[in-house]
Design a protein around this motif. Structure first.
Motif, PDB file in Angstrom:
ATOM      1  N   PRO A 103       0.807  -1.230   0.000  1.00 49.89           N
ATOM      2  CA  PRO A 103       0.000   0.000   0.000  1.00 49.89           C
ATOM      3  C   PRO A 103       0.840   1.280   0.000  1.00 49.89           C
ATOM      4  O   PRO A 103       1.951   1.305   0.536  1.00 49.89           O
ATOM      5  N   ALA A 104       0.265   2.333  -0.581  1.00 49.84           N
ATOM      6  CA  ALA A 104       0.936   3.636  -0.667  1.00 49.84           C
ATOM      7  C   ALA A 104       1.354   4.152   0.709  1.00 49.84           C
ATOM      8  O   ALA A 104       2.408   4.775   0.855  1.00 49.84           O
ATOM      9  N   THR A 105       0.543   3.863   1.719  1.00 44.38           N
ATOM     10  CA  THR A 105       0.819   4.396   3.070  1.00 44.38           C
ATOM     11  C   THR A 105       2.145   3.883   3.631  1.00 44.38           C
ATOM     12  O   THR A 105       2.721   4.504   4.515  1.00 44.38           O
ATOM     13  N   SER A 106       2.635   2.758   3.107  1.00 46.93           N
ATOM     14  CA  SER A 106       3.905   2.221   3.615  1.00 46.93           C
ATOM     15  C   SER A 106       5.066   3.168   3.320  1.00 46.93           C
ATOM     16  O   SER A 106       6.120   3.080   3.938  1.00 46.93           O
ATOM     17  N   LEU A 107       4.875   4.096   2.371  1.00 46.23           N
ATOM     18  CA  LEU A 107       5.962   5.024   2.021  1.00 46.23           C
ATOM     19  C   LEU A 107       5.954   6.281   2.887  1.00 46.23           C
ATOM     20  O   LEU A 107       6.916   7.048   2.869  1.00 46.23           O
ATOM     21  N   ARG A 108       4.866   6.477   3.634  1.00 49.62           N
ATOM     22  CA  ARG A 108       4.723   7.727   4.380  1.00 49.62           C
ATOM     23  C   ARG A 108       5.951   8.085   5.237  1.00 49.62           C
ATOM     24  O   ARG A 108       6.412   9.223   5.209  1.00 49.62           O
ATOM     25  N   PRO A 109       6.516   7.127   5.985  1.00 49.89           N
ATOM     26  CA  PRO A 109       7.663   7.505   6.847  1.00 49.89           C
ATOM     27  C   PRO A 109       8.875   8.028   6.082  1.00 49.89           C
ATOM     28  O   PRO A 109       9.737   8.669   6.678  1.00 49.89           O
ATOM     29  N   TYR A 110       8.947   7.738   4.785  1.00 49.49           N
ATOM     30  CA  TYR A 110      10.156   8.097   4.021  1.00 49.49           C
ATOM     31  C   TYR A 110       9.940   9.262   3.063  1.00 49.49           C
ATOM     32  O   TYR A 110      10.895   9.771   2.489  1.00 49.49           O
ATOM     33  N   LEU A 111       8.677   9.674   2.888  1.00 52.56           N
ATOM     34  CA  LEU A 111       8.359  10.661   1.850  1.00 52.56           C
ATOM     35  C   LEU A 111       9.182  11.933   1.930  1.00 52.56           C
ATOM     36  O   LEU A 111       9.684  12.424   0.939  1.00 52.56           O
ATOM     37  N   GLU A 112       9.325  12.446   3.139  1.00 50.84           N
ATOM     38  CA  GLU A 112      10.018  13.742   3.293  1.00 50.84           C
ATOM     39  C   GLU A 112      11.523  13.595   3.158  1.00 50.84           C
ATOM     40  O   GLU A 112      12.242  14.583   3.184  1.00 50.84           O
ATOM     41  N   MET A 113      11.996  12.356   3.048  1.00 52.07           N
ATOM     42  CA  MET A 113      13.443  12.137   2.979  1.00 52.07           C
ATOM     43  C   MET A 113      13.942  11.971   1.550  1.00 52.07           C
ATOM     44  O   MET A 113      15.138  12.015   1.305  1.00 52.07           O
ATOM     45  N   VAL A 114      13.020  11.716   0.613  1.00 53.87           N
ATOM     46  CA  VAL A 114      13.467  11.312  -0.734  1.00 53.87           C
ATOM     47  C   VAL A 114      13.190  12.386  -1.795  1.00 53.87           C
ATOM     48  O   VAL A 114      12.362  13.279  -1.593  1.00 53.87           O
ATOM     49  N   GLU A 115      13.884  12.239  -2.904  1.00 58.54           N
ATOM     50  CA  GLU A 115      13.682  13.151  -4.041  1.00 58.54           C
ATOM     51  C   GLU A 115      12.746  12.513  -5.072  1.00 58.54           C
ATOM     52  O   GLU A 115      12.284  13.186  -5.991  1.00 58.54           O
ATOM     53  N   MET A 116      12.518  11.188  -4.933  1.00 55.88           N
ATOM     54  CA  MET A 116      11.655  10.525  -5.926  1.00 55.88           C
ATOM     55  C   MET A 116      10.906   9.352  -5.290  1.00 55.88           C
ATOM     56  O   MET A 116      11.460   8.628  -4.448  1.00 55.88           O
ATOM     57  N   VAL A 117       9.662   9.198  -5.718  1.00 58.53           N
ATOM     58  CA  VAL A 117       8.863   8.026  -5.349  1.00 58.53           C
ATOM     59  C   VAL A 117       8.621   7.271  -6.651  1.00 58.53           C
ATOM     60  O   VAL A 117       8.309   7.873  -7.677  1.00 58.53           O
ATOM     61  N   LEU A 118       8.801   5.953  -6.601  1.00 51.49           N
ATOM     62  CA  LEU A 118       8.612   5.129  -7.799  1.00 51.49           C
ATOM     63  C   LEU A 118       7.469   4.151  -7.560  1.00 51.49           C
ATOM     64  O   LEU A 118       7.471   3.416  -6.566  1.00 51.49           O
ATOM     65  N   VAL A 119       6.497   4.180  -8.447  1.00 50.76           N
ATOM     66  CA  VAL A 119       5.385   3.228  -8.362  1.00 50.76           C
ATOM     67  C   VAL A 119       5.604   2.146  -9.418  1.00 50.76           C
ATOM     68  O   VAL A 119       5.751   2.445 -10.609  1.00 50.76           O
ATOM     69  N   MET A 120       5.608   0.889  -8.981  1.00 48.25           N
ATOM     70  CA  MET A 120       5.758  -0.245  -9.900  1.00 48.25           C
ATOM     71  C   MET A 120       4.383  -0.607 -10.468  1.00 48.25           C
ATOM     72  O   MET A 120       3.447  -0.875  -9.718  1.00 48.25           O
ATOM     73  N   THR A 121       4.317  -0.636 -11.789  1.00 50.54           N
ATOM     74  CA  THR A 121       3.060  -1.018 -12.439  1.00 50.54           C
ATOM     75  C   THR A 121       3.172  -2.390 -13.108  1.00 50.54           C
ATOM     76  O   THR A 121       2.367  -2.741 -13.971  1.00 50.54           O
ATOM     77  N   VAL A 122       4.230  -3.129 -12.712  1.00 53.24           N
ATOM     78  CA  VAL A 122       4.337  -4.569 -12.986  1.00 53.24           C
ATOM     79  C   VAL A 122       4.986  -5.167 -11.739  1.00 53.24           C
ATOM     80  O   VAL A 122       5.552  -4.440 -10.930  1.00 53.24           O
ATOM     81  N   GLU A 123       4.917  -6.479 -11.623  1.00 54.96           N
ATOM     82  CA  GLU A 123       5.632  -7.147 -10.531  1.00 54.96           C
ATOM     83  C   GLU A 123       7.127  -7.052 -10.884  1.00 54.96           C
ATOM     84  O   GLU A 123       7.525  -7.433 -11.989  1.00 54.96           O
ATOM     85  N   PRO A 124       7.962  -6.481  -9.967  1.00 55.64           N
ATOM     86  CA  PRO A 124       9.373  -6.309 -10.348  1.00 55.64           C
ATOM     87  C   PRO A 124      10.058  -7.636 -10.670  1.00 55.64           C
ATOM     88  O   PRO A 124       9.716  -8.671 -10.108  1.00 55.64           O
ATOM     89  N   GLY A 125      10.999  -7.587 -11.584  1.00 58.03           N
ATOM     90  CA  GLY A 125      11.770  -8.780 -11.931  1.00 58.03           C
ATOM     91  C   GLY A 125      12.019  -8.946 -13.420  1.00 58.03           C
ATOM     92  O   GLY A 125      13.049  -9.460 -13.815  1.00 58.03           O
ATOM     93  N   PHE A 126      11.086  -8.497 -14.233  1.00 58.49           N
ATOM     94  CA  PHE A 126      11.209  -8.728 -15.675  1.00 58.49           C
ATOM     95  C   PHE A 126      10.663  -7.540 -16.456  1.00 58.49           C
ATOM     96  O   PHE A 126       9.677  -6.923 -16.040  1.00 58.49           O
ATOM     97  N   GLY A 127      11.298  -7.285 -17.597  1.00 58.53           N
ATOM     98  CA  GLY A 127      10.768  -6.284 -18.517  1.00 58.53           C
ATOM     99  C   GLY A 127       9.699  -6.924 -19.390  1.00 58.53           C
ATOM    100  O   GLY A 127       9.483  -8.135 -19.351  1.00 58.53           O
ATOM    101  N   GLY A 128       9.010  -6.115 -20.160  1.00 60.43           N
ATOM    102  CA  GLY A 128       8.070  -6.622 -21.157  1.00 60.43           C
ATOM    103  C   GLY A 128       6.760  -7.152 -20.618  1.00 60.43           C
ATOM    104  O   GLY A 128       6.033  -7.843 -21.338  1.00 60.43           O
TER     105      GLY A 128
END
Ligand code: DX5
Ligand code: ZN
Length: 230
Positions: A132-157
């Motif tokens: 869930p998006a809320t899992s990123l809340r503790p780190y939001l103010e620390m980072v310059e970028m948030v990345l949302v994965m729109t596939v299961e990570p591991g493979f292209g295509g």
């Protein structure tokens, strides 16, 4: 001082496009990178996999250091590693400009993010489609970028997961609420047709692997097509 920081990025075209070299022909990697660089890429997305956090292996810091010599593009390094803290220094030394880590990985991530900054890189945090998006809340103010994965990570295509669009929109809101300039990147299945959906949901950095490196009419045309779709 490096001149490839994310803060130097210009949004002349609305969205930044980051071709992912995972989809490149590795027997001609240098040529492929020069091709996207002259073809208008804004960043180079470099996927690092450990065969443990994800069921695939890609490349290590040695490869990154070799390609660094032939490119001035900012390197956007996406660490799909169980223990990213062990590898941030080798990748920073190899020439990463930006390093993104997964919220599901092991270790003290706040400390990992601080160390990424101490190494002179910008930092990002990302999450699997099921997290869930809320899992990123503790780190939001620390980072310059948030990345949302729109596939299961591991493979292209793989096919774009439309079900992630509401998460992109809620992270856009969470980012805007911080009042800070934090990039919102989307990775997985981005192509003509899906680029406009992720842009409409609030993304401003688009990773494109197969849609660029697998394009039949050249890298420049493919980058332009993704950018114009967004
Ligand atoms: C997947 C990687 C992606 C991938 C994207 O684990 O993080 O960056 O290369 O490739 P396409 O654009 O082909 O989905
Ligand atoms: Zn990636």
């Amino acid at each position: 001082m490096k001149n490839r920081s994310l803060n130097e990025m210009k949004f002349e075209h609305g969205c930044l496009v980051a071709p992912s070299i995972l989809a490149a022909d590795f027997s001609r990697l240098g040529e492929a990178i020069s091709g996207v660089e002259t073809g208008g890429a804004d960043l180079l997305h470099v996927d690092i996999m450990d065969g443990h956090f994800v069921p695939n292996l890609s490349m290590g810091p040695g490869v990154v250091s070799c390609i660094r010599k032939g490119s001035d593009l900012p390197f956007d390094v996406h660490l799909m590693l169980s223990e990213p803290g062990r590898y941030i220094e080798p990748f920073a030394k190899a020439g990463a400009d930006h390093i993104t880590v997964h919220v599901e990985s092991r270790g003290d991530l706040a400390d990992v993010i601080r160390r990424i900054h101490d190494l002179g890189c910008s930092a990002g945090i990302t999450l699997r489609p099921g997290t869930p998006a809320t899992s990123l809340r503790p780190y939001l103010e620390m980072v310059e970028m948030v990345l949302v994965m729109t596939v299961e990570p591991g493979f292209g295509g793989q096919s774009f997961m439309e079900g992630q669009l509401p998460k992109i929109a809620s992270l856009r809101k969470m980012i805007d609420a911080t009042g800070k300039k934090i990039y919102l990147e989307v990775d997985g299945g981005v192509a003509v047709g899906t680029a406009r959906q992720v842009k409409a949901a609030g993304a401003d950095v688009l990773v494109a692997g197969s849609s660029v490196f697998g394009a039949k009419n050249g890298f420049a045309a493919a980058i332009k097509a993704v950018r114009e779709d967004a």
